[in-house]
Design a protein around this motif. Structure first.
Motif, PDB file in Angstrom:
ATOM      1  N   ILE A 127       1.687  -0.240   9.667  1.00  0.00           N
ATOM      2  CA  ILE A 127       2.591   0.229   8.807  1.00  0.00           C
ATOM      3  C   ILE A 127       3.840   0.697   9.647  1.00  0.00           C
ATOM      4  N   ILE A 128       5.114   0.625   9.244  1.00  0.00           N
ATOM      5  CA  ILE A 128       6.357   0.786   9.843  1.00  0.00           C
ATOM      6  C   ILE A 128       7.244   1.920   9.281  1.00  0.00           C
ATOM      7  N   ASP A 129       6.913   2.280   8.165  1.00  0.00           N
ATOM      8  CA  ASP A 129       7.603   3.240   7.498  1.00  0.00           C
ATOM      9  C   ASP A 129       6.586   4.458   7.423  1.00  0.00           C
ATOM     10  N   GLU A 130       6.868   5.414   6.628  1.00  0.00           N
ATOM     11  CA  GLU A 130       6.150   6.928   6.943  1.00  0.00           C
ATOM     12  C   GLU A 130       4.783   6.437   6.073  1.00  0.00           C
ATOM     13  N   PHE A 131       4.969   5.682   4.948  1.00  0.00           N
ATOM     14  CA  PHE A 131       3.777   5.019   4.124  1.00  0.00           C
ATOM     15  C   PHE A 131       4.050   3.621   4.076  1.00  0.00           C
ATOM     16  N   GLY A 132       2.663   3.022   3.926  1.00  0.00           N
ATOM     17  CA  GLY A 132       2.763   1.522   3.638  1.00  0.00           C
ATOM     18  C   GLY A 132       2.187   1.631   2.328  1.00  0.00           C
ATOM     19  N   SER A 133       2.536   0.562   1.518  1.00  0.00           N
ATOM     20  CA  SER A 133       2.242   0.512  -0.103  1.00  0.00           C
ATOM     21  C   SER A 133       1.315  -0.779  -0.370  1.00  0.00           C
ATOM     22  N   ILE A 134       0.455  -0.904  -0.901  1.00  0.00           N
ATOM     23  CA  ILE A 134      -0.208  -2.061  -1.430  1.00  0.00           C
ATOM     24  C   ILE A 134      -0.505  -2.048  -2.974  1.00  0.00           C
ATOM     25  N   GLN A 135      -0.085  -2.947  -3.721  1.00  0.00           N
ATOM     26  CA  GLN A 135      -0.330  -3.084  -5.083  1.00  0.00           C
ATOM     27  C   GLN A 135      -0.981  -4.312  -5.346  1.00  0.00           C
ATOM     28  N   PHE A 136      -1.968  -4.264  -6.157  1.00  0.00           N
ATOM     29  CA  PHE A 136      -2.585  -5.632  -6.520  1.00  0.00           C
ATOM     30  C   PHE A 136      -3.174  -5.310  -8.065  1.00  0.00           C
ATOM     31  N   SER A 137      -3.431  -6.666  -8.462  1.00  0.00           N
ATOM     32  CA  SER A 137      -3.986  -6.712 -10.225  1.00  0.00           C
ATOM     33  C   SER A 137      -5.378  -6.767 -10.248  1.00  0.00           C
ATOM     34  N   SER A 138      -6.118  -7.250  -9.372  1.00  0.00           N
ATOM     35  CA  SER A 138      -7.505  -7.601  -9.694  1.00  0.00           C
ATOM     36  C   SER A 138      -8.385  -7.774  -8.357  1.00  0.00           C
ATOM     37  N   GLY A 139      -9.388  -7.328  -8.505  1.00  0.00           N
ATOM     38  CA  GLY A 139     -10.595  -7.465  -7.238  1.00  0.00           C
ATOM     39  C   GLY A 139     -10.628  -6.112  -6.779  1.00  0.00           C
ATOM     40  N   ILE A 140     -11.623  -6.158  -5.628  1.00  0.00           N
ATOM     41  CA  ILE A 140     -12.002  -4.877  -4.877  1.00  0.00           C
ATOM     42  C   ILE A 140     -11.510  -5.101  -3.301  1.00  0.00           C
ATOM     43  N   CYS A 141     -10.552  -4.521  -2.790  1.00  0.00           N
ATOM     44  CA  CYS A 141      -9.986  -4.548  -1.529  1.00  0.00           C
ATOM     45  C   CYS A 141     -10.589  -3.525  -0.588  1.00  0.00           C
ATOM     46  N   LEU A 142     -11.161  -4.051   0.471  1.00  0.00           N
ATOM     47  CA  LEU A 142     -11.739  -3.436   1.728  1.00  0.00           C
ATOM     48  C   LEU A 142     -10.535  -3.236   2.636  1.00  0.00           C
ATOM     49  N   CYS A 143     -10.238  -1.501   2.828  1.00  0.00           N
ATOM     50  CA  CYS A 143      -8.974  -1.243   3.540  1.00  0.00           C
ATOM     51  C   CYS A 143      -9.512  -0.501   4.720  1.00  0.00           C
ATOM     52  N   ILE A 144      -9.020  -0.981   5.955  1.00  0.00           N
ATOM     53  CA  ILE A 144      -9.137  -0.592   7.194  1.00  0.00           C
ATOM     54  C   ILE A 144      -8.130  -0.194   7.959  1.00  0.00           C
ATOM     55  N   GLN A 145      -8.075   1.154   8.225  1.00  0.00           N
ATOM     56  CA  GLN A 145      -6.781   1.452   9.117  1.00  0.00           C
ATOM     57  C   GLN A 145      -7.203   1.839  10.282  1.00  0.00           C
TER      58      GLN A 145
END
Length: 214
Positions: free
Chosen positions: A189-207
């Protein structure tokens, strides 16, 4: 309202900055909280993993435990999560569930997904000293950098489609995260916030952050 559920994993991985409106100790996770001068509002489990000297030291506090049979279908962490979800908070954070036995961690990960599906209005996450883990459902999600600036995305169960990343070092537009790929590991992430948008599925997110980070 925020609820923290503390499991009995290695205590050195439990974050030191725990803040919540309600604390739940899952089995020996209750002792982890007590050692941090946090008195759990609720304790559940069979208490089988609490060492005898800890049980003696915290005898009065542990008397509030809701004991369940050692042989049962649900894990202690699952029962603690159910109690947390019954409170209908806005956020539930699990700590003390990483490190140690991988089968226990894998069970917690699947429980997290199940509860996130059943209670979509509650924000569920796992946190330790270096990582924040959550499941994302279709839509747009904003991820604050804070000190966890590295971000990885994985498809869970099925491909994640229509993926657009903005505010990241490596942005993408309308791509897919396929099951079994590691191509979306360690973005930043290079901005104050990172954004993810998607239309289907389940996303495992690890920060994540570097282990030397504070």
């Amino acid at each position: 309202m925020k609820v923290i559920v503390c499991g009995g994993g290695p205590v050195d991985l439990v974050p030191k900055d725990l803040r919540a409106d309600y604390f739940i100790g899952a089995d020996s996770g209750a002792v982890h909280l007590l050692q941090m001068n946090i008195i759990p509002n609720y304790i559940t489990g069979d208490l089988d993993s609490i060492r005898s000297n800890d049980a003696a030291k915290w005898e009065m506090e542990l008397k509030s435990a809701v004991k369940v049979p050692t042989e049962k279908d649900e894990t202690d962490t699952f029962l603690a999560l159910q109690k947390a979800a019954d409170l209908l908070p806005t956020q539930i954070e699990l700590v003390g569930v990483t490190g140690g036995r991988l089968d226990h961690y894998h069970a917690v990960l699947h429980d997290l997904l199940s509860f996130q599906k059943d209670y979509p209005s509650i924000h569920f996450s796992i946190r330790d000293q270096w990582n924040v883990i959550r499941f994302l459902t279709p839509g747009r999600h904003h991820l604050a950098a804070n000190s966890y600036q590295y971000c990885s995305f994985y498809a869970f169960d099925e491909d994640v489609t229509g993926v657009t990343l903005t505010g990241f070092k490596y942005p993408v537009h309308m791509e897919a995260i396929q099951v079994g790929t590691s191509r979306f590991t360690s973005n930043e992430i290079i901005d104050e916030f990172g954004s993810i948008q998607f239309s289907s599925g389940i996303c495992l997110c690890i920060q994540s952050r570097e282990e030397s980070g504070e």
